[in-house]
Design a protein around this motif. Structure first.
Motif, PDB file in Angstrom:
ATOM      1  N   ILE A 168       1.023  -1.118  -0.148  1.00 33.01           N
ATOM      2  CA  ILE A 168       0.044  -0.032  -0.003  1.00 33.01           C
ATOM      3  C   ILE A 168       0.738   1.220   0.035  1.00 33.01           C
ATOM      4  O   ILE A 168       1.525   1.410   0.842  1.00 33.01           O
ATOM      5  CB  ILE A 168      -0.918  -0.100   1.214  1.00 33.01           C
ATOM      6  N   MET A 169       0.952   2.090  -1.026  1.00 33.52           N
ATOM      7  CA  MET A 169       1.514   3.185  -1.447  1.00 33.52           C
ATOM      8  C   MET A 169       0.822   4.520  -1.087  1.00 33.52           C
ATOM      9  O   MET A 169      -0.268   4.416  -1.848  1.00 33.52           O
ATOM     10  CB  MET A 169       2.357   3.266  -2.420  1.00 33.52           C
ATOM     11  N   MET A 170       1.256   5.356  -0.436  1.00 34.05           N
ATOM     12  CA  MET A 170       0.388   6.433   0.038  1.00 34.05           C
ATOM     13  C   MET A 170       1.608   7.818  -0.563  1.00 34.05           C
ATOM     14  O   MET A 170       2.542   7.628   0.091  1.00 34.05           O
ATOM     15  CB  MET A 170      -0.045   6.775   1.175  1.00 34.05           C
ATOM     16  N   LEU A 203      -6.114  -2.895   4.569  1.00 34.04           N
ATOM     17  CA  LEU A 203      -4.805  -2.504   4.583  1.00 34.04           C
ATOM     18  C   LEU A 203      -4.645  -1.084   4.177  1.00 34.04           C
ATOM     19  O   LEU A 203      -3.706  -0.561   5.048  1.00 34.04           O
ATOM     20  CB  LEU A 203      -4.289  -3.262   3.379  1.00 34.04           C
ATOM     21  N   LEU A 204      -5.410  -0.538   3.467  1.00 38.27           N
ATOM     22  CA  LEU A 204      -5.304   1.172   3.561  1.00 38.27           C
ATOM     23  C   LEU A 204      -5.516   1.838   4.676  1.00 38.27           C
ATOM     24  O   LEU A 204      -4.916   2.460   4.928  1.00 38.27           O
ATOM     25  CB  LEU A 204      -6.494   1.523   2.488  1.00 38.27           C
ATOM     26  N   ALA A 205      -6.456   1.264   5.587  1.00 34.36           N
ATOM     27  CA  ALA A 205      -6.827   1.741   6.882  1.00 34.36           C
ATOM     28  C   ALA A 205      -5.624   1.748   7.735  1.00 34.36           C
ATOM     29  O   ALA A 205      -5.264   2.637   8.567  1.00 34.36           O
ATOM     30  CB  ALA A 205      -8.197   1.335   7.344  1.00 34.36           C
ATOM     31  N   ASP A 206      -4.919   0.707   7.476  1.00 30.21           N
ATOM     32  CA  ASP A 206      -3.992   0.451   8.541  1.00 30.21           C
ATOM     33  C   ASP A 206      -2.773   0.989   8.235  1.00 30.21           C
ATOM     34  O   ASP A 206      -1.990   1.701   9.249  1.00 30.21           O
ATOM     35  CB  ASP A 206      -3.531  -1.368   8.334  1.00 30.21           C
ATOM     36  N   THR A 207      -2.399   1.268   6.706  1.00 29.16           N
ATOM     37  CA  THR A 207      -1.411   2.027   6.486  1.00 29.16           C
ATOM     38  C   THR A 207      -1.705   3.476   6.726  1.00 29.16           C
ATOM     39  O   THR A 207      -0.740   4.346   7.264  1.00 29.16           O
ATOM     40  CB  THR A 207      -1.272   1.981   4.898  1.00 29.16           C
ATOM     41  N   LEU A 208      -2.927   3.884   6.461  1.00 31.59           N
ATOM     42  CA  LEU A 208      -3.328   5.378   6.634  1.00 31.59           C
ATOM     43  C   LEU A 208      -3.107   5.771   8.201  1.00 31.59           C
ATOM     44  O   LEU A 208      -2.443   6.919   8.763  1.00 31.59           O
ATOM     45  CB  LEU A 208      -4.586   5.880   6.496  1.00 31.59           C
ATOM     46  N   ASP A 217       4.867  11.755   5.366  1.00 24.61           N
ATOM     47  CA  ASP A 217       4.091  12.639   4.074  1.00 24.61           C
ATOM     48  C   ASP A 217       3.871  11.372   2.905  1.00 24.61           C
ATOM     49  O   ASP A 217       3.112  11.466   2.065  1.00 24.61           O
ATOM     50  CB  ASP A 217       4.893  13.775   3.623  1.00 24.61           C
ATOM     51  N   MET A 218       4.834  10.559   2.966  1.00 24.28           N
ATOM     52  CA  MET A 218       4.596   9.379   1.978  1.00 24.28           C
ATOM     53  C   MET A 218       5.136   8.257   2.672  1.00 24.28           C
ATOM     54  O   MET A 218       5.759   7.975   3.716  1.00 24.28           O
ATOM     55  CB  MET A 218       5.407   9.659   0.760  1.00 24.28           C
ATOM     56  N   ILE A 219       4.542   6.895   2.164  1.00 20.15           N
ATOM     57  CA  ILE A 219       4.671   5.721   2.771  1.00 20.15           C
ATOM     58  C   ILE A 219       4.422   4.371   1.854  1.00 20.15           C
ATOM     59  O   ILE A 219       3.694   4.737   0.972  1.00 20.15           O
ATOM     60  CB  ILE A 219       3.957   5.733   4.029  1.00 20.15           C
ATOM     61  N   GLY A 220       5.207   3.608   1.919  1.00 23.16           N
ATOM     62  CA  GLY A 220       4.914   2.405   1.371  1.00 23.16           C
ATOM     63  C   GLY A 220       4.962   1.113   2.236  1.00 23.16           C
ATOM     64  O   GLY A 220       6.130   0.869   2.644  1.00 23.16           O
ATOM     65  N   ASN A 221       3.951   0.356   2.757  1.00 24.17           N
ATOM     66  CA  ASN A 221       3.693  -0.574   3.546  1.00 24.17           C
ATOM     67  C   ASN A 221       3.758  -1.940   2.846  1.00 24.17           C
ATOM     68  O   ASN A 221       2.742  -1.942   1.754  1.00 24.17           O
ATOM     69  CB  ASN A 221       2.551  -0.309   4.569  1.00 24.17           C
ATOM     70  N   ASP A 222       4.556  -2.822   3.148  1.00 26.38           N
ATOM     71  CA  ASP A 222       4.511  -4.314   2.597  1.00 26.38           C
ATOM     72  C   ASP A 222       3.625  -5.058   3.350  1.00 26.38           C
ATOM     73  O   ASP A 222       4.126  -5.403   4.564  1.00 26.38           O
ATOM     74  CB  ASP A 222       5.975  -4.772   2.332  1.00 26.38           C
ATOM     75  N   TYR A 223       2.808  -5.846   2.848  1.00 26.44           N
ATOM     76  CA  TYR A 223       1.988  -6.692   3.573  1.00 26.44           C
ATOM     77  C   TYR A 223       2.017  -8.255   2.734  1.00 26.44           C
ATOM     78  O   TYR A 223       2.172  -8.249   1.766  1.00 26.44           O
ATOM     79  CB  TYR A 223       0.514  -6.469   3.862  1.00 26.44           C
ATOM     80  N   ILE A 224       1.819  -9.305   3.627  1.00 21.73           N
ATOM     81  CA  ILE A 224       1.440 -10.572   3.015  1.00 21.73           C
ATOM     82  C   ILE A 224      -0.070 -10.900   3.127  1.00 21.73           C
ATOM     83  O   ILE A 224      -0.585 -10.610   4.524  1.00 21.73           O
ATOM     84  CB  ILE A 224       2.332 -11.757   3.673  1.00 21.73           C
ATOM     85  N   VAL A 236       8.033  -1.115   6.619  1.00 26.21           N
ATOM     86  CA  VAL A 236       7.609   0.338   6.078  1.00 26.21           C
ATOM     87  C   VAL A 236       8.751   0.805   5.353  1.00 26.21           C
ATOM     88  O   VAL A 236       9.759   0.553   5.931  1.00 26.21           O
ATOM     89  CB  VAL A 236       7.201   0.896   7.531  1.00 26.21           C
ATOM     90  N   ASN A 237       8.366   1.349   4.072  1.00 28.67           N
ATOM     91  CA  ASN A 237       9.284   1.871   3.341  1.00 28.67           C
ATOM     92  C   ASN A 237       9.153   3.462   3.594  1.00 28.67           C
ATOM     93  O   ASN A 237       7.858   3.885   3.152  1.00 28.67           O
ATOM     94  CB  ASN A 237       9.048   1.704   1.900  1.00 28.67           C
ATOM     95  N   HIS A 238       9.960   4.244   4.087  1.00 25.46           N
ATOM     96  CA  HIS A 238       9.819   5.446   4.385  1.00 25.46           C
ATOM     97  C   HIS A 238      10.167   6.378   3.142  1.00 25.46           C
ATOM     98  O   HIS A 238       9.498   7.368   2.967  1.00 25.46           O
ATOM     99  CB  HIS A 238      10.659   6.198   5.663  1.00 25.46           C
ATOM    100  N   ILE A 239      10.849   5.769   2.375  1.00 31.82           N
ATOM    101  CA  ILE A 239      11.222   6.567   1.050  1.00 31.82           C
ATOM    102  C   ILE A 239      10.523   5.588  -0.126  1.00 31.82           C
ATOM    103  O   ILE A 239      11.651   4.941  -0.567  1.00 31.82           O
ATOM    104  CB  ILE A 239      12.531   6.956   0.758  1.00 31.82           C
ATOM    105  N   PRO A 240       9.405   5.249  -0.316  1.00 34.93           N
ATOM    106  CA  PRO A 240       8.963   4.232  -1.333  1.00 34.93           C
ATOM    107  C   PRO A 240       9.309   4.793  -2.616  1.00 34.93           C
ATOM    108  O   PRO A 240       9.490   5.877  -3.258  1.00 34.93           O
ATOM    109  CB  PRO A 240       7.507   4.320  -1.071  1.00 34.93           C
ATOM    110  N   ASN A 241       9.599   3.731  -3.642  1.00 36.75           N
ATOM    111  CA  ASN A 241      10.068   3.888  -5.030  1.00 36.75           C
ATOM    112  C   ASN A 241       8.711   4.817  -5.735  1.00 36.75           C
ATOM    113  O   ASN A 241       7.749   4.280  -5.955  1.00 36.75           O
ATOM    114  CB  ASN A 241      10.216   2.516  -5.675  1.00 36.75           C
TER     115      ASN A 241
END
Length: 261
Positions: A168-170, A203-208, A217-224, A236-241
């Motif tokens: 989930i990337m925001m 997953l969106l609610a969890d990431t938010l 300000d931006m985030i990329g959370n990886d889930y299974i 958690v990716n603090h600087i997602p691609n």
């Protein structure tokens, strides 16, 4: 007293993104593709020139990238407390992977117990297990094992979860769910087969929640997402691609330009 300057700094931004930002911004830009020297004095941030000798005061900083030596630089930005995208204090909290994971697991609905092993110690497990170490992502610094294993580095351990790997990337209030792919058990955003998919609201609610609590300000959370529907936060990716998908890249550039102006 702190003053306003019509000068921005772009640190880590690639050439193509720099060209886009430069074409839309009439003020002065300092552009560094590696970590520059900085000074914070009387609440003003001074950054070394891109060319030539000396430093100039900077009003805003856009930072993008992960470098071996960037923790001290981010610390300086956080001490400055000036306008930085992403939020420097949040980046500082999330730069080191294990401390960031500890914070995220305390916030996530989909946390699961982790193990820990010191560098040079051995561990013996009967279940399929994954060890992770270091502060890089993209499938690096991971080892899957069963039985006895000696870790060269300080690492976390977790069960190996069979299932679908997703991110989930925001960026700001824009979001995507990306199906991670790979030829082995290691999955990432980079293979050609990786792509967008329907967004799971849980997953969106969890990431938010994690993003807002950590003030990112931006985030990329990886889930299974396991076959039985169980969900597990991996990292958690603090600087997602932002360059892998053009749609994401465009949103990033739009967000940056709006923030700068």
């Amino acid at each position: 007293m702190k003053q306003d300057y019509n000068r921005i700094a772009l640190v880590g931004i690639e050439q193509e993104e720099y060209d886009t930002i430069k074409a839309s911004y009439s003020g002065h830009i300092i552009w560094h593709q590696s970590i520059p020297k900085i000074i914070v004095k009387e609440e003003v941030l001074y950054m070394e020139k891109a060319n030539g000798i000396g430093m100039l005061p900077v009003d805003k900083v856009v930072y993008y990238g992960i470098y071996d030596n960037d923790f001290d630089f981010i610390s300086g930005l956080a001490i400055w407390k000036g306008a930085c995208y992403p939020n420097a204090a949040a980046m500082l909290d999330c730069r080191f992977k294990i401390p960031c994971l500890v914070k995220a697991l305390s916030l996530s609905r989909f946390s699961a117990p982790r193990g820990f092993i010191s560098a040079g110690a051995s561990i013996n497990v009967t279940e399929d297990t994954v060890a992770k170490w270091g502060n890089w992502h993209c499938g690096e610094n991971k080892h899957r094992f069963t039985g006895e294993w000696e870790s060269e580095f300080t690492a976390t351990t977790e069960p190996y979860y069979e299932g679908e790997a997703v991110r989930i990337m925001m960026i700001g209030d824009r979001y995507w769910q990306i199906k991670l792919e790979g030829d082995t058990w290691l999955k990432s955003i980079h293979p050609d087969s990786a792509g967008f998919m329907a967004v799971n609201p849980d997953l969106l609610a969890d990431t938010l929640h994690i993003k807002n609590t950590l003030q990112m300000d931006m985030i990329g959370n990886d889930y299974i997402v396991a076959k039985d529907g169980s969900k597990y936060l991996l990292e958690v990716n603090h600087i997602p691609n932002i360059t892998r998908f053009e749609e994401v890249r465009q949103v990033y550039l739009e967000t940056i330009m709006e923030w700068i102006k």
